[in-house]
Write a protein that holds these residues in place. Structure first.
Motif, PDB file in Angstrom:
ATOM      1  N   TRP A   1      26.762  53.324 -26.988  1.00 27.25           N
ATOM      2  CA  TRP A   1      25.457  52.738 -26.675  1.00 27.25           C
ATOM      3  C   TRP A   1      25.660  51.431 -25.909  1.00 27.25           C
ATOM      4  CZ3 TRP A   1      20.810  54.784 -28.859  1.00 27.25           C
ATOM      5  CH2 TRP A   1      20.998  55.856 -29.737  1.00 27.25           C
ATOM      6  N   VAL A   2      24.658  51.031 -25.137  1.00 26.13           N
ATOM      7  CA  VAL A   2      24.676  49.763 -24.407  1.00 26.13           C
ATOM      8  C   VAL A   2      23.404  49.003 -24.759  1.00 26.13           C
ATOM      9  CG1 VAL A   2      24.594  48.672 -22.140  1.00 26.13           C
ATOM     10  CG2 VAL A   2      26.022  50.687 -22.493  1.00 26.13           C
ATOM     11  N   LEU A   3      23.563  47.725 -25.075  1.00 26.44           N
ATOM     12  CA  LEU A   3      22.427  46.845 -25.337  1.00 26.44           C
ATOM     13  C   LEU A   3      22.579  45.609 -24.456  1.00 26.44           C
ATOM     14  CD1 LEU A   3      19.871  46.186 -27.002  1.00 26.44           C
ATOM     15  CD2 LEU A   3      21.374  45.041 -28.645  1.00 26.44           C
ATOM     16  N   PRO A   4      21.744  45.455 -23.416  1.00 27.03           N
ATOM     17  CA  PRO A   4      21.839  44.277 -22.551  1.00 27.03           C
ATOM     18  C   PRO A   4      21.474  43.005 -23.324  1.00 27.03           C
ATOM     19  CG  PRO A   4      20.531  46.014 -21.511  1.00 27.03           C
ATOM     20  CD  PRO A   4      20.740  46.400 -22.951  1.00 27.03           C
ATOM     21  N   ILE A   5      22.320  41.974 -23.164  1.00 26.71           N
ATOM     22  CA  ILE A   5      22.072  40.699 -23.844  1.00 26.71           C
ATOM     23  C   ILE A   5      22.388  39.539 -22.906  1.00 26.71           C
ATOM     24  CG2 ILE A   5      22.604  41.580 -26.157  1.00 26.71           C
ATOM     25  CD1 ILE A   5      25.308  40.036 -25.905  1.00 26.71           C
ATOM     26  N   GLU A   6      21.888  38.364 -23.237  1.00 23.37           N
ATOM     27  CA  GLU A   6      22.296  37.111 -22.615  1.00 23.37           C
ATOM     28  C   GLU A   6      23.434  36.600 -23.498  1.00 23.37           C
ATOM     29  OE1 GLU A   6      23.434  33.684 -21.572  1.00 23.37           O
ATOM     30  OE2 GLU A   6      22.256  34.824 -20.124  1.00 23.37           O
ATOM     31  N   PRO A   7      24.697  36.612 -22.997  1.00 23.87           N
ATOM     32  CA  PRO A   7      25.842  36.363 -23.867  1.00 23.87           C
ATOM     33  C   PRO A   7      25.900  34.977 -24.511  1.00 23.87           C
ATOM     34  CG  PRO A   7      26.552  36.631 -21.579  1.00 23.87           C
ATOM     35  CD  PRO A   7      25.096  36.924 -21.630  1.00 23.87           C
ATOM     36  N   ASN A   8      25.355  33.959 -23.859  1.00 17.79           N
ATOM     37  CA  ASN A   8      25.435  32.614 -24.444  1.00 17.79           C
ATOM     38  C   ASN A   8      24.470  32.410 -25.600  1.00 17.79           C
ATOM     39  OD1 ASN A   8      27.503  31.791 -22.720  1.00 17.79           O
ATOM     40  ND2 ASN A   8      26.028  31.271 -21.115  1.00 17.79           N
ATOM     41  N   SER A   9      23.363  33.163 -25.606  1.00 20.66           N
ATOM     42  CA  SER A   9      22.382  33.001 -26.679  1.00 20.66           C
ATOM     43  C   SER A   9      22.266  34.234 -27.564  1.00 20.66           C
ATOM     44  CB  SER A   9      21.006  32.697 -26.079  1.00 20.66           C
ATOM     45  OG  SER A   9      20.543  33.817 -25.341  1.00 20.66           O
ATOM     46  N   ALA A  10      22.901  35.342 -27.162  1.00 23.83           N
ATOM     47  CA  ALA A  10      22.821  36.636 -27.858  1.00 23.83           C
ATOM     48  C   ALA A  10      21.394  37.186 -27.860  1.00 23.83           C
ATOM     49  CB  ALA A  10      23.360  36.539 -29.279  1.00 23.83           C
ATOM     50  N   LYS A  11      20.587  36.730 -26.901  1.00 20.69           N
ATOM     51  CA  LYS A  11      19.217  37.220 -26.770  1.00 20.69           C
ATOM     52  C   LYS A  11      19.242  38.592 -26.093  1.00 20.69           C
ATOM     53  CE  LYS A  11      14.767  36.276 -24.728  1.00 20.69           C
ATOM     54  NZ  LYS A  11      14.008  35.477 -23.784  1.00 20.69           N
ATOM     55  N   VAL A  12      18.528  39.545 -26.669  1.00 23.98           N
ATOM     56  CA  VAL A  12      18.425  40.885 -26.116  1.00 23.98           C
ATOM     57  C   VAL A  12      17.570  40.814 -24.856  1.00 23.98           C
ATOM     58  CG1 VAL A  12      17.590  43.231 -26.520  1.00 23.98           C
ATOM     59  CG2 VAL A  12      18.731  41.977 -28.354  1.00 23.98           C
ATOM     60  N   THR A  13      18.085  41.385 -23.745  1.00 23.90           N
ATOM     61  CA  THR A  13      17.381  41.306 -22.460  1.00 23.90           C
ATOM     62  C   THR A  13      16.946  42.658 -21.922  1.00 23.90           C
ATOM     63  OG1 THR A  13      19.469  41.400 -21.246  1.00 23.90           O
ATOM     64  CG2 THR A  13      18.627  39.200 -21.819  1.00 23.90           C
ATOM     65  N   GLY A  14      17.180  43.716 -22.673  1.00 25.76           N
ATOM     66  CA  GLY A  14      16.801  45.049 -22.205  1.00 25.76           C
ATOM     67  C   GLY A  14      16.751  46.024 -23.362  1.00 25.76           C
ATOM     68  N   LYS A  15      16.516  47.271 -23.013  1.00 25.26           N
ATOM     69  CA  LYS A  15      16.406  48.304 -24.041  1.00 25.26           C
ATOM     70  C   LYS A  15      17.767  48.868 -24.415  1.00 25.26           C
ATOM     71  CE  LYS A  15      11.758  49.800 -22.988  1.00 25.26           C
ATOM     72  NZ  LYS A  15      10.863  50.911 -22.803  1.00 25.26           N
TER      73      LYS A  15
END
Length: 195
Positions: A47-61
């Protein structure tokens, strides 16, 4: 299900399949004139979960990128997040697969009837290292991401991953950890726990 004579504990008819797939039947119980059991099956996928790596914020589905019944596991990804390498068991063989995450294109880099595991892609995405069993010996092999024959780089060690420079592998033997230089073949011990 199988009809059973509960007093004599003998089968009284033919077995009839009531589950589907290749799971493991377990938790057998006799209840009256019936044998009851559960069917356990597993389907590992990547599975792939897009994130903003510095904040671990999810950026996509969340996206499932493998969907076969065959197990797909031990995935790794390059530093840019463009490629993933994973192990799968397709067509009756172990395969190391490289997938371009933007196009969905896949390339089988290595295939064997023997054991292969833990594919680790280099930070630049140009090569994939993995553990394999060759002629009864546990080895580490590297294959170019563009395809080609695997190169044997170590024997008797377990691959843990690439160092950030992509020129060394993090390897282990029992509880020791070291860096294997891919140019020289020399190992620098990093950690040896106290005895």
């Amino acid at each position: 299900k199988v009809p059973i004579d509960g007093r004599r504990l003998q089968f009284t008819g033919e077995a009839v399949r009531v589950t589907s797939g290749s799971g493991i039947e377990e938790s057998l119980r006799v209840a009256g004139d019936r044998l009851i059991f559960s069917n356990l099956s597993e389907n590992a996928d990547v599975w792939v979960l897009p994130i903003e790596p510095n904040s671990a914020k999810v950026t996509g589905k969340l996206q499932r990128i493998t969907e076969e019944v065959a197990p797909n596991d031990t995935a790794s990804v390059d530093s840019a997040g463009r490629y993933t390498a994973f192990r799968t068991y397709r067509g009756g063989a172990n395969n190391i697969v490289l997938r371009d995450l933007s196009t969905g294109q896949e390339r089988i880099l290595a295939t064997t009837q023997m054991f292969m595991a833990q594919p680790r892609i280099s930070p630049d995405g140009k090569q994939v290292a993995y553990n394999a069993l060759v002629a009864g010996k546990e080895v580490i092999q590297i294959v170019p991401a563009a395809g080609g024959p695997p190169r044997h780089v170590a024997e008797g060690l377990r691959l843990r991953g690439f160092a950030s420079d992509g020129r060394r592998l993090i390897v282990g033997k029992e509880y020791d950890l070291g860096l294997l230089d891919l140019d020289t073949g020399k190992i620098r011990l990093l950690l040896r726990p106290p005895v």
